[in-house]
Design a protein around this motif. Structure first.
Motif, short mmCIF file in Angstrom:
data_model
loop_
_atom_site.label_atom_id
_atom_site.label_comp_id
_atom_site.label_asym_id
_atom_site.label_seq_id
_atom_site.Cartn_x
_atom_site.Cartn_y
_atom_site.Cartn_z
N ASN A 145 -29.61 -32.10 31.01
CA ASN A 145 -28.98 -30.98 31.73
C ASN A 145 -29.04 -29.70 30.90
O ASN A 145 -29.25 -28.60 31.43
N ARG A 146 -28.86 -29.85 29.59
CA ARG A 146 -28.95 -28.67 28.70
C ARG A 146 -30.35 -28.07 28.75
O ARG A 146 -30.51 -26.85 28.78
N ALA A 147 -31.37 -28.93 28.75
CA ALA A 147 -32.76 -28.44 28.78
C ALA A 147 -33.03 -27.71 30.10
O ALA A 147 -33.62 -26.63 30.11
N VAL A 148 -32.58 -28.31 31.20
CA VAL A 148 -32.77 -27.67 32.51
C VAL A 148 -32.06 -26.32 32.53
O VAL A 148 -32.61 -25.31 33.01
N ALA A 149 -30.87 -26.28 31.98
CA ALA A 149 -30.08 -25.04 32.00
C ALA A 149 -30.74 -23.94 31.15
O ALA A 149 -30.81 -22.77 31.57
N GLN A 150 -31.24 -24.30 29.97
CA GLN A 150 -31.90 -23.30 29.11
C GLN A 150 -33.17 -22.77 29.76
O GLN A 150 -33.45 -21.57 29.73
N LEU A 151 -33.91 -23.68 30.37
CA LEU A 151 -35.17 -23.29 31.01
C LEU A 151 -34.89 -22.41 32.23
O LEU A 151 -35.58 -21.39 32.45
N SER A 152 -33.90 -22.78 33.01
CA SER A 152 -33.61 -21.97 34.21
C SER A 152 -33.12 -20.58 33.81
O SER A 152 -33.47 -19.58 34.45
N ILE A 203 -21.83 -26.52 20.15
CA ILE A 203 -20.56 -26.63 20.87
C ILE A 203 -19.42 -26.90 19.87
O ILE A 203 -18.35 -26.29 19.94
N ILE A 204 -19.67 -27.81 18.93
CA ILE A 204 -18.63 -28.12 17.93
C ILE A 204 -18.27 -26.87 17.13
O ILE A 204 -17.10 -26.57 16.90
N GLU A 205 -19.30 -26.10 16.77
CA GLU A 205 -19.09 -24.87 15.99
C GLU A 205 -18.27 -23.85 16.79
O GLU A 205 -17.29 -23.30 16.30
N VAL A 206 -18.64 -23.65 18.04
CA VAL A 206 -18.02 -22.57 18.83
C VAL A 206 -16.67 -23.00 19.40
O VAL A 206 -15.70 -22.26 19.37
N ARG A 207 -16.63 -24.23 19.92
CA ARG A 207 -15.43 -24.70 20.60
C ARG A 207 -14.41 -25.31 19.63
O ARG A 207 -13.22 -25.41 19.94
N GLY A 208 -14.93 -25.75 18.48
CA GLY A 208 -14.04 -26.39 17.52
C GLY A 208 -13.83 -27.86 17.83
O GLY A 208 -13.05 -28.54 17.16
N ALA A 209 -14.51 -28.38 18.81
CA ALA A 209 -14.41 -29.80 19.17
C ALA A 209 -15.68 -30.18 19.93
O ALA A 209 -16.34 -29.33 20.53
N SER A 210 -15.95 -31.46 19.89
CA SER A 210 -17.15 -32.01 20.53
C SER A 210 -17.10 -31.78 22.04
O SER A 210 -16.02 -31.76 22.64
N SER A 211 -18.28 -31.61 22.64
CA SER A 211 -18.35 -31.34 24.09
C SER A 211 -17.60 -32.43 24.86
O SER A 211 -17.68 -33.60 24.51
N ALA A 212 -16.90 -32.03 25.90
CA ALA A 212 -16.11 -33.03 26.63
C ALA A 212 -16.39 -32.96 28.13
O ALA A 212 -16.87 -33.92 28.73
N ALA A 213 -16.11 -31.81 28.76
CA ALA A 213 -16.29 -31.73 30.22
C ALA A 213 -17.77 -31.82 30.59
O ALA A 213 -18.12 -32.47 31.58
N SER A 214 -18.64 -31.21 29.77
CA SER A 214 -20.08 -31.30 30.09
C SER A 214 -20.58 -32.73 29.87
O SER A 214 -21.48 -33.20 30.60
N ALA A 247 -11.52 -35.73 31.10
CA ALA A 247 -12.37 -34.95 32.02
C ALA A 247 -13.08 -35.84 33.04
O ALA A 247 -13.46 -35.39 34.11
N LEU A 248 -13.25 -37.10 32.66
CA LEU A 248 -14.08 -38.03 33.45
C LEU A 248 -13.28 -38.73 34.56
O LEU A 248 -13.76 -38.89 35.69
N LEU A 249 -12.07 -39.16 34.20
CA LEU A 249 -11.37 -40.09 35.09
C LEU A 249 -11.04 -39.48 36.45
O LEU A 249 -11.13 -40.17 37.48
N PHE A 250 -10.70 -38.22 36.47
CA PHE A 250 -10.31 -37.61 37.75
C PHE A 250 -11.53 -37.42 38.65
O PHE A 250 -11.43 -37.47 39.87
#
Ligand SMILES: NC(=O)c1ccc[n+]([C@@H]2O[C@H](COP(=O)([O-])OP(=O)(O)OC[C@H]3O[C@@H](n4cnc5c(N)ncnc54)[C@H](O)[C@@H]3O)[C@@H](O)[C@H]2O)c1
Ligand SMILES: O=C(O)C[C@H](O)C(=O)O
Length: 329
Positions: free
Chosen positions: A162-169, A231-242, A20-23
């Motif tokens: 970023n997660r904190a900003v997103a929850q607050l907004s 994220i791990i619970e819902v997505r089944g894998a650790s957060s990647a793009a975020s 997700a990062l390299l591009f």
């Protein structure tokens, strides 16, 4: 546009975050639209072929700023001449684990990488550690690179920020860009303290605008601190793009400066500010200008915040003792 490309080393290049990062780096989002980059990808020997495949795809992107991609399986080669190093390569946790449980599996990766950075990176090297447990892995790398200024080693708490900003907004029905001066304190772990005491929304104090201490203590703080597990619970894998996006934000701000009237969060080597023992790599409210992070000074810390910060810092001290026992620092 400078014709000399900046050497960016990315470890774990064949992993999820790497993909997700390299591009985004190649497209100019890490350093800015007028900076050419040369990518140096580090992988373990078993994953080098996959990293080479990603290098082929990067070539196929025909990115105007991409000056080349090289793949390595040895840290010395990968960090030679590096100006920016993103240390992503490490095992992610799975359901039921805390990030600190990864210390034994991952800590050993960061000693040789710190040594290789010390031996051959460029004089202006800036390091961001993403691999978990990020703060203490950054400490291991930093302590094994005695010739590099300690301030050049950082760990990522920008995703938490970023997660904190997103929850607050979302709570306040505004966009993330309207929120300022949120802080993540301490460790990138469940003990972190997402703090909105000084945050503002469109110029008004955010905690007052929320007006709900119950929400703050029982929903907001645990939601942000445990978002990785969610994220791990819902997505089944650790957060990647975020995570990749937060790494881009961290380095972009470090190099280009934070926005006027705002700050962000980054785990940097403590100078003793806010009672955090000097030398620990802990998250603070920070601004950047001239390519340097600075801890925002003079904030009032109330008793609730003090207790939360102290608890997370105590965990960092325990992790430091654990890696001392393992002989990694
Ligand atoms: N700080 C944060 O906010 C944050 C956010 C998300 C993920 N993470 C962490 O980032 C790390 C990577 O996550 P991922 O989802 O990309 O994992 P992944 O398993 O998809 O990829 C990890 C990659 O690292 C490589 N690797 C392992 N040891 C290496 C070494 N010594 N040198 C170079 N490469 C090596 C592996 O071969 C693999 O390709 C994990 O530790 C994860 O917990 C941190
Ligand atoms: O939670 C994890 O283990 C991955 C990462 O650190 C995250 O915060 O998403």
């Amino acid at each position: 546009m400078s014709d000399t490309p900046v050497n960016v080393t990315v470890t774990g290049a064949a992993g999820q975050i790497g993909y997700a990062l390299l591009f985004r780096i190649a497209s100019g989002q890490l350093l800015g639209a007028s900076t050419k980059v040369k990518l140096r990808l580090l992988e373990i020997p078993q994953a080098v072929r996959a990293a080479e495949g990603t290098a082929l795809e990067l070539q196929d992107g025909a990115f105007p700023l991409l000056a080349g991609v090289d793949v390595f399986d040895d840290p010395k080669g990968a960090f030679s001449g590096a100006n920016v190093a993103l240390l992503v390569g490490a095992r992610p946790r799975t359901k039921g684990m805390e990030r600190g449980d990864l210390l034994e599996a991952n800590g050993g990766i960061f000693k040789p990488q710190g040594e290789a950075i010390n031996a051959g990176a460029a004089d202006d090297i800036r390091v961001l550690v993403v691999g978990n447990p990020a703060n203490t892995n950054a400490l291991i790398a930093q302590r094994n690179a005695p010739d590099v200024p300690a301030e050049r080693f950082t760990a990522m708490t920008r995703l938490d920020h970023n997660r904190a900003v997103a929850q607050l907004s979302a709570k306040l029905g505004v966009t993330a860009g309207d929120i300022r001066n949120v802080t993540i304190w301490g460790n990138h772990s469940a003990t972190q303290y997402p703090d909105i005491v000084h945050a503002t929304v469109a110029g008004r104090n955010a905690a007052e605008a929320v007006g709900d201490q119950q929400w703050l203590e029982n929903e907001f703080i645990p939601r942000v601190a445990k978002r990785g597990a969610e994220i791990i619970e819902v997505r089944g894998a650790s957060s990647a793009a975020s995570a990749a996006s937060a790494a881009i934000d961290h380095v972009y701000d470090w190099v280009n400066g934070t926005r006027e009237g705002d700050w962000t969060s980054a785990a940097i080597v403590s100078d003793g500010s806010y009672g955090v023992p000097a030398g620990l790599i802990s998250s603070f409210p920070v601004t950047s200008s001239g390519g340097r992070w600075e801890i925002v000074q003079g904030l009032d810390i109330d008793a609730f915040s003090r207790a939360r910060i102290d608890a997370s810092v105590a965990e960092l001290e325990e992790e430091r003792s654990a890696v001392e026992r393992l002989g990694l620092i």
